[in-house]
Structures are given as C-alpha cells and as structure tokens.
Enzyme design. Structure first.
Site: not given
Length: 261
Positions: A96, A171, A239
C-alpha cells in the site's frame, strides 16, 4: 510466468508465497536474514541474499514491503529492480503505497520495457492464508491479463481499476472506509462489556444486521478470545492514513472523519 520473485515475506507475504508454492510456481524470495524464511525454504522456496540479482532471474517480481520509501529505493534507486530486471518481464508492487509513486515506477518501467502494475490488497492475514484477498490493480490491461492467473491464486475479488496509480487510489478508498469502522466496532464491544452484556451474544445479534462489517465478523471474534496476533500492523495503517489524507488534499476531498481517525 512460472518463475516468480517475492520481496516481503511478512505477516501476509509469507502466506502468499506459500499459496504460490502450493500451486506449482517456482518462487524465489529475499529476506535480510535467512532464518526468517526457514519454513518457506523447507517448503520449496529458493532464498537469495541479493534482491537485485533475484529480480534479474524471474519472469514476475512481486514486492510487498512496508513504506513508499522502501518501494522507491527498491525500484528507482541506482541498481534498482528496473535496472536489473529483464525486458519483457513484469513487476507488481502490492505494497500500500503512494499513487504518484506507482505512476513514476510505471513510467520508468515502460521506458525499460518492463510491465508494471500497482496491486495493493485487502483482507489481512486471514485473506492471505486462505487465498481470498481483494486485489485492486492499476496499469495496462494487457499486463494485468498476463498476471491474472497469479492473482487468482492469491485472491478472490480481483478487479482491474484502470491506469497506473488506480490500484493505490482504490486502496485509499478502502482504508478511508475501514478507519471509522475499526474505531466503531471497538467502541461498540467496549460499550457491550460496560453494560454487562455478553459480547459474544451481542456479536451474534449484530454481525449479520445493518451494523455488520468485515471487521466485526473477522477481527472482533479474535479479540474476544484474547487473540491479539497481528493481522496488520498499526504503524502501517497510520502510514496509509497519511497517504489517504495527502491524496484527499490534492484532489480537494474534505475528510473530517478520516482526519479524526
């Protein structure tokens, strides 16, 4: 694409490699310490001590590492994968990561005659173990079709989203949606306990109703059994939230709830 390289054999990557081995693929792996890959090596994975050299040996290279900085170093640094991979091969980054970085890697790959896909996943350790991950793909459709048989080993919900970066953008949508849900299901179960209810009975009542969600059905039962083994690391979710908020700012999306999460 029988010879596959896999960089990133962590919580999810380890199970993904095992599924590829179980389906007859030859899988080359890299880990900083060989001992961490012992079980995979015993099951047939081929270990290398040099990731760049590994990248030059395989038909398909899959990376699933921690942070965009790791991805950038692996692909775009001097002596990186796009310099060591053979023409006509394919690189799939399942980390990701940043949509802009995905586009940059795609562009450099195109110049080097290497197919590049960004293909982040959702489903946690359970999805990785069972081969039921959701895979979100960006890149060229013809490259996606070449890799589709491999994706079908790793996941069930496999959707080609569009041009390079589209997988990463999808995502971010997933992470925005799940952030509030994770907070909500946790607070809900704490409330049930404080109210003197049996959380497992409560779960039976609400999991299949309007409040139902993947987190409620798959993660909360583990919590109730005091199973806190990681399906995903919170540092990586933080993150992801930073990337999502940065991208939202760029495209003008107001995200007050995501910011609060």
């Amino acid at each position: 694409m029988q010879e596959i390289g896999f960089i990133g054999t962590g919580v999810m990557g380890k199970s993904m490699v095992q599924n590829l081995l179980d389906n007859g693929y030859v899988v080359h792996i890299y880990t900083r310490t060989k001992e961490k890959a012992t079980s995979l090596i015993e099951n047939g994975a081929i270990w290398h001590d040099n990731p760049a050299k590994l990248a030059g040996m395989v038909d398909l290279l899959i990376t699933m590492v921690g942070y965009p900085t790791d991805v950038e170093e692996l692909y775009l640094s001097e002596g990186g994968f796009l310099e060591t991979m053979r023409k006509g091969t394919v690189a799939v980054d399942m980390t990701t990561s940043s949509p802009e970085l995905a586009k940059a890697i795609y562009k450099e790959g195109k110049a080097a005659e290497i197919g590049v896909l960004d293909a982040p996943v959702s489903g946690g350790d359970v999805g990785a173990q069972n081969g039921t991950l959701s895979i979100m793909i960006g890149g060229d459709p013809e490259v996606f079709e070449r890799v589709r048989p491999v994706f079908e080993v790793l996941g069930e919900n496999i959707v080609f989203q569009g041009e390079a970066g589209s997988g990463q953008h999808t995502k971010m949508v997933n992470q925005i949606a799940i952030a509030s849900n994770m907070v909500g299901v946790t607070e809900a179960i704490v409330y049930a306990e404080k109210a003197g209810l049996d959380p497992e009975k409560v779960l039976k009542s609400i999991a299949s109703g309007a409040a139902g969600s993947w987190s409620l059905s798959n993660l909360i039962p583990r919590v109730l059994k005091d199973d806190f083994s990681p399906g995903f690391f919170i540092k990586h979710f933080i993150k992801d939230m930073r990337i999502a908020l940065d991208e939202a700012k760029k495209n003008g999306t107001r995200s007050p709830r995501t910011s609060a999460s």
